[in-house]
Design a protein around this motif. Structure first.
Motif, mmCIF file in Angstrom:
data_model
loop_
_atom_site.group_PDB
_atom_site.id
_atom_site.type_symbol
_atom_site.label_atom_id
_atom_site.label_comp_id
_atom_site.label_asym_id
_atom_site.label_seq_id
_atom_site.Cartn_x
_atom_site.Cartn_y
_atom_site.Cartn_z
ATOM 1 N N LEU A 103 50.960 44.839 39.252
ATOM 2 C CA LEU A 103 49.510 44.980 39.116
ATOM 3 C C LEU A 103 49.143 45.712 37.832
ATOM 4 O O LEU A 103 49.866 46.592 37.365
ATOM 5 C CB LEU A 103 48.935 45.728 40.316
ATOM 6 C CG LEU A 103 48.972 45.010 41.668
ATOM 7 C CD1 LEU A 103 48.471 45.925 42.771
ATOM 8 C CD2 LEU A 103 48.160 43.719 41.629
ATOM 9 N N ARG A 104 47.996 45.327 37.306
ATOM 10 C CA ARG A 104 47.444 45.974 36.126
ATOM 11 C C ARG A 104 45.997 46.357 36.414
ATOM 12 O O ARG A 104 45.384 45.875 37.366
ATOM 13 C CB ARG A 104 47.514 45.038 34.916
ATOM 14 C CG ARG A 104 48.918 44.596 34.533
ATOM 15 C CD ARG A 104 49.732 45.750 33.996
ATOM 16 N NE ARG A 104 51.088 45.329 33.610
ATOM 17 C CZ ARG A 104 52.143 45.387 34.398
ATOM 18 N NH1 ARG A 104 52.004 45.853 35.645
ATOM 19 N NH2 ARG A 104 53.332 45.006 33.987
ATOM 20 N N GLU A 105 45.439 47.219 35.579
ATOM 21 C CA GLU A 105 44.045 47.629 35.748
ATOM 22 C C GLU A 105 43.135 46.406 35.731
ATOM 23 O O GLU A 105 43.272 45.526 34.881
ATOM 24 C CB GLU A 105 43.638 48.594 34.627
ATOM 25 C CG GLU A 105 42.262 49.196 34.836
ATOM 26 C CD GLU A 105 41.962 50.303 33.838
ATOM 27 O OE1 GLU A 105 40.815 50.801 33.841
ATOM 28 O OE2 GLU A 105 42.864 50.671 33.064
ATOM 29 N N GLY A 106 42.238 46.346 36.711
ATOM 30 C CA GLY A 106 41.322 45.220 36.817
ATOM 31 C C GLY A 106 41.791 44.134 37.761
ATOM 32 O O GLY A 106 40.997 43.278 38.180
ATOM 33 N N ASP A 107 43.082 44.136 38.135
ATOM 34 C CA ASP A 107 43.563 43.195 39.146
ATOM 35 C C ASP A 107 42.988 43.567 40.512
ATOM 36 O O ASP A 107 42.511 44.691 40.717
ATOM 37 C CB ASP A 107 45.092 43.221 39.222
ATOM 38 C CG ASP A 107 45.751 42.605 38.003
ATOM 39 O OD1 ASP A 107 45.062 41.862 37.271
ATOM 40 O OD2 ASP A 107 46.950 42.864 37.774
ATOM 41 N N GLU A 108 43.035 42.626 41.433
ATOM 42 C CA GLU A 108 42.439 42.834 42.757
ATOM 43 C C GLU A 108 43.485 42.689 43.864
ATOM 44 O O GLU A 108 44.361 41.820 43.801
ATOM 45 C CB GLU A 108 41.319 41.825 42.998
ATOM 46 C CG GLU A 108 40.155 41.954 42.039
ATOM 47 C CD GLU A 108 39.146 40.828 42.198
ATOM 48 O OE1 GLU A 108 38.058 40.927 41.599
ATOM 49 O OE2 GLU A 108 39.449 39.836 42.915
ATOM 50 N N GLY A 131 45.425 51.101 38.931
ATOM 51 C CA GLY A 131 44.084 50.806 38.447
ATOM 52 C C GLY A 131 43.516 49.521 38.998
ATOM 53 O O GLY A 131 42.449 49.059 38.562
ATOM 54 N N ALA A 132 44.204 48.927 39.968
ATOM 55 C CA ALA A 132 43.692 47.716 40.606
ATOM 56 C C ALA A 132 42.517 48.052 41.521
ATOM 57 O O ALA A 132 42.300 49.205 41.891
ATOM 58 C CB ALA A 132 44.799 47.027 41.404
#
Length: 404
Positions: A103-108, A131-132
């Protein structure tokens, strides 16, 4: 079936035991108890290590149990079955070993408000660490979810959908295969909490096309402390282990190490050998009865329970009225569920009371707690009658007028 379960042949507070807390844990048949006893009396040794006879027999029993789990859920290969302490551990392995790595920032991450804490808190922590964003598919008024809401909630930014197959509170049976299709079409994987489904209905992980599937042995006639995680091979191979130590290594150097192949890279340390043996015996027992027969028996029993309990004035039942799993969650007027369960226990009836590790769902239901009667293959209509009669006595005990 009751004759196969020694624990059921006892009196509680002067009454024959009626055990209706099967969603928490099931009782163990004599064949499972004997299998664990035989292992400790005859085969007890560590696995994968010794070349002596006991070690070979223990390894054969342990790996044989893995093959039984794979067959039971129709996994393509036994190497895709990881033994764990249960569903909680299995879901944490995915959240830590897969989600935090990908996962990366902005993923859901998408889940539902009906999830057990075991399928909620690991995703909260994964979202905080990466940051997900954690999103929820809304519930319909009857405690089900609509595929339209799934389509709307799962977006191109969604990387993981994690959902229970069967709700341990509502009895909702979610359309996993259809949700998996939506998730995959939008580029996400699907993780399934199978704690409440595996003991009761035939599970085929290939037909469902799930990426990860978790189960607990103690909810399907096996000992406590044993469960399994199924994963698609390409995903498991990409993941790093979450526990490190003996047995899961290939080579160890002073500054670095490499891991064994599947499934052993996820099974560091001495595994739960006796538990696996018991799980294998439980699968033999359930397959002899037939999951279809168990499913049909529980559906019939649940319909009967819904009818009997619905006739009790002041009793509220939660969850869908029609297609539902073998449990009934309820409240009796303004009597606290713990008080209800305490009075039922004086009648020899064991039910669960509390938030059932589903506090967000309790808030959605606008209650602090509920009582739950959950059924399994050894329960009967007479058990339901005892429950209904005891609930009427509970009303009288707390000052309600008896039903006429």
């Amino acid at each position: 079936m009751k004759s196969e379960f020694p624990i059921l042949h006892q009196d509680i507070n002067g009454h024959p035991l009626v055990y209706l807390d099967n969603a928490a844990t099931t009782q163990k048949p004599r064949s499972v108890i004997e299998a664990v006893k035989k292992y400790y009396e005859w085969d007890n040794a560590n696995v994968h290590r010794g070349v002596h006879t006991l070690g070979s027999r223990a390894t054969d029993a342990y790996e044989g149990a893995r093959e039984k789990v794979a067959r039971f859920i129709n996994a393509p290969a036994s190497r895709q079955v990881i033994f764990t302490r249960g569903t909680t551990t299995a879901l944490n392995i995915v959240a830590s070993g897969y989600a935090r790595q990908t996962l990366r920032e902005g993923d859901e991450i998408v889940i539902t408000p009906m999830e057990h804490h075991s399928n909620l808190i690991p995703w909260q922590q994964a979202a905080k660490a990466t940051g997900a964003t954690l999103k929820y598919i809304p519930l319909q008024p009857d405690g089900t979810i609509s595929l339209e809401d799934v389509e709307e909630t799962v977006t191109e930014r969604t990387k993981i959908v994690s959902i229970t197959y069967v709700s341990n509170v509502l009895g909702t049976i979610n359309p996993i295969a259809k949700i998996a299709e939506i998730a995959h079409r939008k580029g996400a994987i699907i993780v399934v909490d199978g704690a409440q489904s595996t003991p009761h209905i035939k599970v085929d992980v290939q037909a469902l096309d799930v990426d990860f599937y978790s189960l607990s042995g103690h909810k399907m006639c096996a000992p406590t402390g044993i469960g399994a995680l199924y994963g698609k091979a390409q995903l498991l191979e990409r993941m790093e282990p979450v526990e490190f130590g003996g047995e899961m290594i290939d080579f160890v150097e002073l500054q670095d190490s490499t891991w064994k192949e599947l499934p052993w890279k996820f099974e560091g340390g001495t595994p739960i050998i006796a538990g696996a043996v018991g799980l294998g015996a439980a699968i033999d027992f359930l397959e002899q009865i037939g999951l279809h027969n168990i499913d049909q028996h529980e559906k019939k029993l649940t319909r009967y329970a819904m009818e009997r309990l619905s006739n009790i004035d002041g009793l509220t039942i939660y969850g869908p009225r029609e297609e539902r799993a073998g449990l009934v969650t309820f409240n009796l007027g303004d009597v606290h569920p713990h008080d209800v369960a305490t009075v039922l226990d004086t009648e020899g009836i064991a039910v669960r009371a509390g938030h059932h590790c589903c506090q967000p769902l309790m808030r959605w239901l606008k209650v602090s707690a509920t009582a739950r009667a959950s059924f399994y293959l050894y329960n009967t209509e007479q058990d339901v009658d005892r429950l209904a009669e005891a609930l009427v006595k509970t009303k009288e005990f707390f000052g309600y007028e008896p039903i006429r």
